[in-house]
Design a protein around this motif. Structure first.
Motif, PDB file in Angstrom:
ATOM      1  N   ASP A  62       0.852  -1.177   0.000  1.00  0.00           N
ATOM      2  CA  ASP A  62       0.000   0.000   0.000  1.00  0.00           C
ATOM      3  C   ASP A  62       0.894   1.234   0.000  1.00  0.00           C
ATOM      4  O   ASP A  62       1.471   1.598   1.023  1.00  0.00           O
ATOM      5  CB  ASP A  62      -0.927   0.002   1.215  1.00  0.00           C
ATOM      6  CG  ASP A  62      -1.946   1.122   1.165  1.00  0.00           C
ATOM      7  OD1 ASP A  62      -2.247   1.602   0.043  1.00  0.00           O
ATOM      8  OD2 ASP A  62      -2.439   1.526   2.227  1.00  0.00           O
TER       9      ASP A  62
ATOM     10  N   LEU B  57       1.347   5.280  -0.640  1.00  0.00           N
ATOM     11  CA  LEU B  57       0.525   6.474  -0.546  1.00  0.00           C
ATOM     12  C   LEU B  57       0.959   7.552  -1.533  1.00  0.00           C
ATOM     13  O   LEU B  57       2.132   7.637  -1.893  1.00  0.00           O
ATOM     14  CB  LEU B  57       0.624   7.059   0.867  1.00  0.00           C
ATOM     15  CG  LEU B  57       0.189   6.169   2.021  1.00  0.00           C
ATOM     16  CD1 LEU B  57       0.401   6.884   3.340  1.00  0.00           C
ATOM     17  CD2 LEU B  57      -1.254   5.748   1.862  1.00  0.00           C
TER      18      LEU B  57
ATOM     19  N   LEU C  22       0.942  11.582  -1.305  1.00  0.00           N
ATOM     20  CA  LEU C  22       0.795  12.615  -0.281  1.00  0.00           C
ATOM     21  C   LEU C  22       1.021  13.998  -0.867  1.00  0.00           C
ATOM     22  O   LEU C  22       1.571  14.143  -1.958  1.00  0.00           O
ATOM     23  CB  LEU C  22       1.815  12.394   0.846  1.00  0.00           C
ATOM     24  CG  LEU C  22       1.817  11.037   1.534  1.00  0.00           C
ATOM     25  CD1 LEU C  22       2.971  10.951   2.535  1.00  0.00           C
ATOM     26  CD2 LEU C  22       0.493  10.777   2.225  1.00  0.00           C
TER      27      LEU C  22
ATOM     28  N   VAL D  78      -3.276  12.931   2.715  1.00  0.00           N
ATOM     29  CA  VAL D  78      -3.334  11.815   1.773  1.00  0.00           C
ATOM     30  C   VAL D  78      -4.139  12.223   0.546  1.00  0.00           C
ATOM     31  O   VAL D  78      -5.256  12.723   0.658  1.00  0.00           O
ATOM     32  CB  VAL D  78      -3.949  10.564   2.430  1.00  0.00           C
ATOM     33  CG1 VAL D  78      -4.127   9.441   1.418  1.00  0.00           C
ATOM     34  CG2 VAL D  78      -3.086  10.090   3.595  1.00  0.00           C
TER      35      VAL D  78
ATOM     36  N   ARG E  97      -4.039   6.291  -2.693  1.00  0.00           N
ATOM     37  CA  ARG E  97      -3.232   5.130  -2.291  1.00  0.00           C
ATOM     38  C   ARG E  97      -3.507   3.972  -3.226  1.00  0.00           C
ATOM     39  O   ARG E  97      -4.567   3.872  -3.822  1.00  0.00           O
ATOM     40  CB  ARG E  97      -3.493   4.761  -0.841  1.00  0.00           C
ATOM     41  CG  ARG E  97      -4.896   4.359  -0.536  1.00  0.00           C
ATOM     42  CD  ARG E  97      -5.246   4.213   0.946  1.00  0.00           C
ATOM     43  NE  ARG E  97      -4.166   3.744   1.753  1.00  0.00           N
ATOM     44  CZ  ARG E  97      -3.912   4.175   2.999  1.00  0.00           C
ATOM     45  NH1 ARG E  97      -4.695   5.065   3.565  1.00  0.00           N
ATOM     46  NH2 ARG E  97      -2.905   3.693   3.677  1.00  0.00           N
TER      47      ARG E  97
ATOM     48  N   GLU F 288       6.115   6.160  -0.547  1.00  0.00           N
ATOM     49  CA  GLU F 288       5.155   7.164  -0.969  1.00  0.00           C
ATOM     50  C   GLU F 288       5.708   7.998  -2.108  1.00  0.00           C
ATOM     51  O   GLU F 288       6.911   8.050  -2.320  1.00  0.00           O
ATOM     52  CB  GLU F 288       4.768   8.076   0.202  1.00  0.00           C
ATOM     53  CG  GLU F 288       5.933   8.655   0.978  1.00  0.00           C
ATOM     54  CD  GLU F 288       6.355  10.056   0.570  1.00  0.00           C
ATOM     55  OE1 GLU F 288       5.749  10.647  -0.347  1.00  0.00           O
ATOM     56  OE2 GLU F 288       7.314  10.567   1.153  1.00  0.00           O
TER      57      GLU F 288
END
Length: 175
Positions: free
Chosen positions: A55, A57, A59, A67, A70, A137
């Motif tokens: 998972d 993200l 951002l 957030v 995702r 991320e």
């Protein structure tokens, strides 16, 4: 288990169109200067992370309270291409999402960044090659990108590329 304190972040330029951001979050074999050393991302550096269906993200400015999407929900899609790590992000209908869209339309976004932990790298003099990274991320940022070949565009208009002077690139390591 990975620690947030070990994450490295890289920044690259940005531009936008529409409600869907698309672009290149990390270019392969594009050398850049990171402080006192040079760095390049090898082809396939993200393959393992992407194959693990982690998972990851999206951002705003590396802030976990902001957030944007995702992979688990399908609002962020990542794939490796011959050019590097490409992304597709559905912007949320939130204040942050609308703000990013407006900033992109005005050309005010600084770039795309990614937070990672190096799993396998090598050094040749002052050149670091990232062979395998654990991606955590990607971020749409207002700061200067380290990799000037990175792009982001808002879908529903032609993709616009904005290049940032690589001498303004920087590294942020959280310690």
């Amino acid at each position: 288990m990975s620690r947030v304190s070990d994450l490295e972040r890289r920044f690259a330029p940005a531009s936008i169109e529409g409600r869907q951001l698309v672009g290149l979050a990390a270019p392969y074999e594009s050398e850049t200067r990171i402080g006192e050393f040079r760095e390049v991302i090898a082809r396939g550096a993200f393959a393992r992370t992407l194959s693990e269906n982690r998972d990851i993200l999206a951002l705003c400015d590396h802030d976990p309270a902001k957030v944007l999407g995702r992979t688990k929900s399908g609002t962020l899609e990542l794939k490796e291409t011959v050019h590097g790590l490409e992304f597709r992000l559905q912007l949320p209908d939130t204040t942050i999402g609308r703000d990013l869209r407006e900033l992109a339309n005005r050309g005010d976004l600084g770039g795309v960044s990614f937070g990672f932990r190096a799993v396998r790298d090598s050094w040749e003099g002052d050149l670091r090659t990232l062979h395998e990274v654990e991606l955590h991320e990607i971020s749409i940022v207002s700061a200067w990108p380290a990799y000037p070949d990175t792009t982001v565009a808002l879908r529903s208009r032609p993709i616009v590329m904005r290049w940032i002077d690589p001498r303004r690139a920087w590294l942020e390591t959280v310690r």
